[in-house]
Design an enzyme around this catalytic site. Structure first.
Site: not given
Ligand code: NDP
Length: 242
Positions: A12, A14-15, A86, A151, A153, A155, A184
């Site tokens: 992940g 690309s950005r 990531n 999300y 759960a 993480k 972020i």
């Protein structure tokens, strides 16, 4: 770990945070394998190569292409030294409105995707008896969050996965740690309204969102420090200090 000439795969990338992590490792002299589900921009590959390192973009989905992604890295570079898991998504909704598919898709990408990548990379890392895995968790894994049950759960699962991998891999000198960023500034947080963003900022002790580069600095630290494993580092402006 001296990162010069090492191979670093960042899923992940690309950005956002992944792209910043890739640049930071390139600045340290590491060769870079970028990844995302869509073709990587030639300009991004060229920007990394400008540091005098090798860089390839590997298209693949961590939920189903983990073996091919790792195989491509090994075929191109001959070895893998650092894996940064990531790739991640959000599908925010209040729990009462959350469909099973919203829950499953987020777990599948964030948690199962991370598991897939670790499982396929462990054999080569074990064989060379060195390596470092860095998983992107989140502060919401530690605190929970309204609208992010899926999300959070996923993480929180990553933190448990990280500690278990760290225990299983330590005998072979392979380390595994997690990063838990707070808010972020990336595409993932760009849809927040100014009002919500301002409200969140008042609740962050350092009163601002972090940058992808600040997360990348912590990734470099975890890769370079050979005596850290099983840890989760929060980069969150103080959100979880209490
Ligand atoms: P972005 O949405 O900006 O970038 C996500 C990256 O993941 C993109 O490159 C995307 O590319 C890729 N991706 C998504 N799904 C897959 C998949 N199945 N397989 C491979 N690549 C995939 O996110 P951020 O940079 O903000 O976040 C990066 C990581 O940090 C995530 O794990 C996120 O959960 C975590 N994090 C972010 C925070 C923030 O405030 N931004 C806070 C805490 C944690 P493509 O769509 O082309 O596949």
């Amino acid at each position: 770990m001296d990162l010069t000439g090492k191979t670093v795969l960042i899923t992940g990338s690309s950005r956002g945070i992944g792209a910043a992590i890739a640049l930071a490792f390139a600045q340290k002299g590491a060769n870079i394998a970028l990844n995302s589900r869509h073709a990587l921009a030639p300009a991004q590959v060229a920007a990394i190569q400008a540091y005098g390192v090798d860089c390839v973009g590997i298209v693949g989905d961590v939920t189903q292409d983990a073996a091919q992604i790792i195989d491509q890295v090994l075929a191109h570079f001959g070895h893998l030294d650092v894996l940064v898991n990531n790739a991640g998504i959000t599908a925010d909704k209040l729990l009462i409105r959350m469909q099973p598919a919203d829950f499953a898709q987020t777990i599948q990408t964030n948690l199962v995707g991370t598991f897939n990548m670790i499982q396929y990379s462990l054999k080569p890392l074990f064989k060379q008896r060195s390596g470092c895995i860095i998983n992107l968790a989140s502060v919401v894994a530690l605190t929970g969050n309204i609208g992010q049950a899926n999300y959070a759960a996923s993480k929180a699962g990553i933190i448990g996965l990280t500690k278990s991998v760290a225990r299983e891999a330590a005998l072979r000198q392979v380390r595994c740690n997690a990063l838990a960023p707070g808010m972020i500034t990336t595409a993932m947080t760009q849809d927040l309204s100014t009002k919500v963003k301002t409200q969140i900022e008042t609740e962050i002790p350092l009163k601002r969102f972090g940058t992808p580069e600040e997360v990348a600095q912590a990734a470099i630290f975890l890769a370079e420090n050979d005596y850290m494993t099983g840890q989760t580092i929060a980069i969150d402006g103080g959100m979880t200090m209490y």
